[in-house]
Structure formats: structure tokens, C-alpha cells
Design a protein around this motif. Structure first.
Motif, short mmCIF file in Angstrom:
data_model
loop_
_atom_site.label_atom_id
_atom_site.label_comp_id
_atom_site.label_asym_id
_atom_site.label_seq_id
_atom_site.Cartn_x
_atom_site.Cartn_y
_atom_site.Cartn_z
N HIS A 20 32.36 59.76 -68.12
CA HIS A 20 31.50 60.73 -68.79
C HIS A 20 30.12 60.12 -69.00
O HIS A 20 30.00 58.97 -69.42
N PRO A 21 29.03 60.87 -68.75
CA PRO A 21 27.67 60.30 -68.87
C PRO A 21 27.39 59.68 -70.23
O PRO A 21 26.78 58.61 -70.32
N VAL A 22 27.80 60.34 -71.31
CA VAL A 22 27.53 59.80 -72.65
C VAL A 22 28.32 58.52 -72.87
O VAL A 22 27.81 57.54 -73.40
N ARG A 23 29.58 58.51 -72.42
CA ARG A 23 30.40 57.31 -72.61
C ARG A 23 29.88 56.16 -71.77
O ARG A 23 29.94 54.99 -72.18
N TRP A 24 29.37 56.46 -70.59
CA TRP A 24 28.78 55.38 -69.77
C TRP A 24 27.54 54.81 -70.44
O TRP A 24 27.33 53.60 -70.43
N GLN A 25 26.73 55.67 -71.06
CA GLN A 25 25.57 55.19 -71.80
C GLN A 25 25.99 54.32 -72.97
O GLN A 25 25.37 53.29 -73.25
N LEU A 26 27.05 54.71 -73.66
CA LEU A 26 27.56 53.92 -74.78
C LEU A 26 28.03 52.55 -74.30
O LEU A 26 27.73 51.52 -74.92
N LEU A 27 28.76 52.53 -73.21
CA LEU A 27 29.23 51.26 -72.66
C LEU A 27 28.04 50.37 -72.27
O LEU A 27 28.06 49.15 -72.51
N SER A 28 27.02 50.99 -71.70
CA SER A 28 25.85 50.21 -71.26
C SER A 28 25.12 49.59 -72.46
O SER A 28 24.69 48.43 -72.40
N GLU A 29 24.99 50.34 -73.54
CA GLU A 29 24.32 49.81 -74.73
C GLU A 29 25.18 48.72 -75.40
O GLU A 29 24.66 47.68 -75.82
N LEU A 30 26.47 48.96 -75.49
CA LEU A 30 27.36 47.99 -76.14
C LEU A 30 27.54 46.73 -75.30
O LEU A 30 27.93 45.68 -75.82
N ARG A 32 25.18 45.11 -74.24
CA ARG A 32 24.08 44.24 -74.67
C ARG A 32 24.35 43.61 -76.04
O ARG A 32 23.78 42.58 -76.37
N GLY A 33 25.21 44.25 -76.84
CA GLY A 33 25.49 43.72 -78.17
C GLY A 33 26.19 44.76 -79.03
O GLY A 33 26.32 45.93 -78.64
N ASP A 34 26.65 44.35 -80.21
CA ASP A 34 27.38 45.24 -81.10
C ASP A 34 26.41 46.15 -81.84
O ASP A 34 25.35 45.72 -82.29
N LEU A 35 26.82 47.41 -82.02
CA LEU A 35 25.93 48.40 -82.63
C LEU A 35 26.72 49.35 -83.53
O LEU A 35 27.91 49.60 -83.31
N ALA A 36 26.03 49.90 -84.54
CA ALA A 36 26.61 50.91 -85.41
C ALA A 36 26.35 52.29 -84.82
O ALA A 36 25.50 52.45 -83.93
N VAL A 37 27.06 53.29 -85.35
CA VAL A 37 26.94 54.65 -84.82
C VAL A 37 25.51 55.15 -84.90
O VAL A 37 24.99 55.73 -83.94
N HIS A 38 24.84 54.94 -86.05
CA HIS A 38 23.48 55.47 -86.19
C HIS A 38 22.52 54.80 -85.21
O HIS A 38 21.56 55.42 -84.74
N GLU A 39 22.79 53.51 -84.87
CA GLU A 39 21.94 52.83 -83.89
C GLU A 39 22.19 53.40 -82.48
O GLU A 39 21.24 53.64 -81.72
N LEU A 40 23.44 53.64 -82.16
CA LEU A 40 23.78 54.22 -80.86
C LEU A 40 23.22 55.64 -80.75
O LEU A 40 22.72 56.04 -79.69
N SER A 41 23.29 56.39 -81.84
CA SER A 41 22.76 57.75 -81.84
C SER A 41 21.26 57.75 -81.54
O SER A 41 20.76 58.56 -80.75
N GLY A 42 20.53 56.80 -82.15
CA GLY A 42 19.10 56.70 -81.90
C GLY A 42 18.79 56.28 -80.47
O GLY A 42 17.86 56.81 -79.84
#
Length: 251
Positions: A20-30, A32-42
Motif C-alpha cells: 500500500h502506498p501509505v504503508r510503503w511511505q511509513l516503512l521508508s520513514e521508519l 531512517r529512525g524511530d518516530l511517533a504518530v504525530h511525526e509520521l503524520s507530518g
């Protein structure tokens, strides 16, 4: 129609979870490092409820883990299991054809750069990370560590490193103010509390966060130090694959 064998089920689940495009974006950001939901949302420009939904899917697939922040219990940090992703990616290729099994690249033999690890006390986590990175690269990467409220090196940290052939007995705790104004290729915060007070350093867009619990806070201390050392060793192993690419990017 042929039935799915056990060898193909895990790759299929990985493709479905990551596809899924959103899940792939989440995997790509994570990655790089650990993140909270509000950081991922931004970062993704998506509402928090949608991000939380897709994080739930990734957790169910055991690609992402969650840990409550030690700085603010209302926050949860999400981390990507890179080792599991690597295994599943390799298995996905092999499920189609044996010749498509992926092999991870060997880290560059002469990676260079300056990396600073930060935690609150600079008594265990950041000291372990500094020692492990320096040892892993034979000193070609200049590794440093500091804390926002330094305290003496924990004896279990010294013992854990001694078992790995690394002498930490001469290490000293340092305040992060010692490094004010210095340029680093990468700053990594290992503590949820120090992440909130991390100062700006020239030369990089934002610190990378690894949300790692304080082993000294664990009632069964010695095994906790071993676990943290193992996690740091694994994360540093993956870091060595990306550090050369980070150095290529303009400051």
C-alpha cells in the motif's frame, strides 16, 4: 488452482502489507529512525487516524514494533524491524525464482564520517553505541557520545563491552554542551527524553532517533544491558549501509 505452500505465505503477506502506498511511505520513514504518530503524520501529510490505521497493519505483519515513550507516556515510538524486512524481501524474490533471492550488500570497508550519540546520562546506551561503532569501523568513523545530564559510566556497560573485546573502562561521561557548534554527519538520539532537548548541530537536517529503553531501569539489569548492546550492534550494522549515502548529501 494450486494451493499456497508455507514457503510462499510469508512473502505474500509481506507484499500485501508493504504494497500500500501509505504503508510503503511509513516503512521508508521508519527505515531512517524511530518516530511517533504525530511525526509520521507530518512527514506524510496524512491525518493521524489514517497513519495509526496503517501502522496497525504493519504491526500485525510484524514489520513494525511500538514502544511507549519514556519521556511522555502519551506518545508511542514506532520502529522498523530491518532484519525481518531483509529476510522477507529475500524470501519474496526466492518465492518467485531461486535466482531472485536478494543478498544484502557488504558494508563499505572504509566508511568515514563523524557520528554523535546522545542519551540522558551518557552512562550506558550512548557509550555502548559509540564504542560499538568505533570498533566496527576500526576508527574510520569518528564516534562520540554525550548526555544532557551526565553521570558515571555504569559498571554493567563496562562488563558487557569487555565480553565483546571492547575496553570501556577509560570512557568518561560528557555533557552535550561540549559539542556545541561542532559539525557531525549524523546525530542519533537514543533516549526519548534527550530527544526533546536535543540542540541543533550544523551539517544535518534533523537528528535520527532510536527509541531504546534505559537498561539501568530494568530490574534484571545485566540481561537488559546485553539486550541493548545486541540491539545497538544490529542497528549500527544497518547504519553502515546508509552512512556513505548520508555523507554524499549536501549539508
Amino acid at each position: 488452482m494450486t494451493s499456497k505452500t508455507p514457503d510462499t505465505v510469508a512473502p505474500l503477506r509481506f507484499v500485501i502489507a508493504a504494497g500500500h502506498p501509505v504503508r510503503w511511505q511509513l516503512l521508508s520513514e521508519l527505515a531512517r529512525g524511530d518516530l511517533a504518530v504525530h511525526e509520521l503524520s507530518g512527514l506524510l501529510g496524512q491525518p493521524q487516524n489514517l497513519v495509526s490505521y496503517h501502522l496497525g497493519k504493519l504491526r500485525k505483519a510484524e514489520l513494525v514494533a511500538a514502544r511507549r515513550s519514556s519521556a511522555d507516556g502519551r506518545d508511542t515510538y514506532y520502529s522498523l524491524d530491518l532484519a525481518r524486512c531483509g529476510d522477507l524481501l529475500s524470501g519474496t524474490g526466492a518465492a518467485l525464482h531461486p535466482g531472485l533471492r536478494l543478498a544484502p550488500p557488504a558494508p563499505a570497508a572504509s566508511v568515514t564520517g563523524r557520528v554523535l550519540f546522545l542519551c540522558t546520562g551518557n552512562s550506558s546506551r550512548s557509550q555502548l553505541a559509540e564504542a560499538l561503532l568505533r570498533d566496527r569501523t576500526a576508527g574510520t568513523v569518528q564516534a562520540f557520545s554525550a548526555g544532557s545530564r551526565p553521570k558515571p559510566i555504569h559498571p554493567h556497560a563496562v562488563t558487557v563491552m569487555a565480553a565483546r573485546g571492547i575496553d570501556l573502562a577509560g570512557a568518561r561521561p560528557k555533557h552535550l554542551d561540549e559539542f556545541t557548534g561542532q559539525r557531525f554527519d549524523l546525530v542519533i538520539t537514543l533516549c526519548d527524553r534527550v530527544k526533546e532537548v536535543c540542540p541543533e548541530f550544523p551539517g544535518h537536517p534533523r537528528p535520527v532517533h532510536w527509541s531504546i529503553p534505559d537498561p539501568a531501569a530494568d530490574p534484571g539489569e545485566p540481561p537488559a544491558f546485553e539486550h541493548v548492546a545486541d540491539e545497538l550492534a544490529q542497528r549500527i550494522g544497518f547504519l553502515l549501509h546508509t552512512l556513505p549515502h548520508r555523507l554524499e548529501k549536501p549539508s
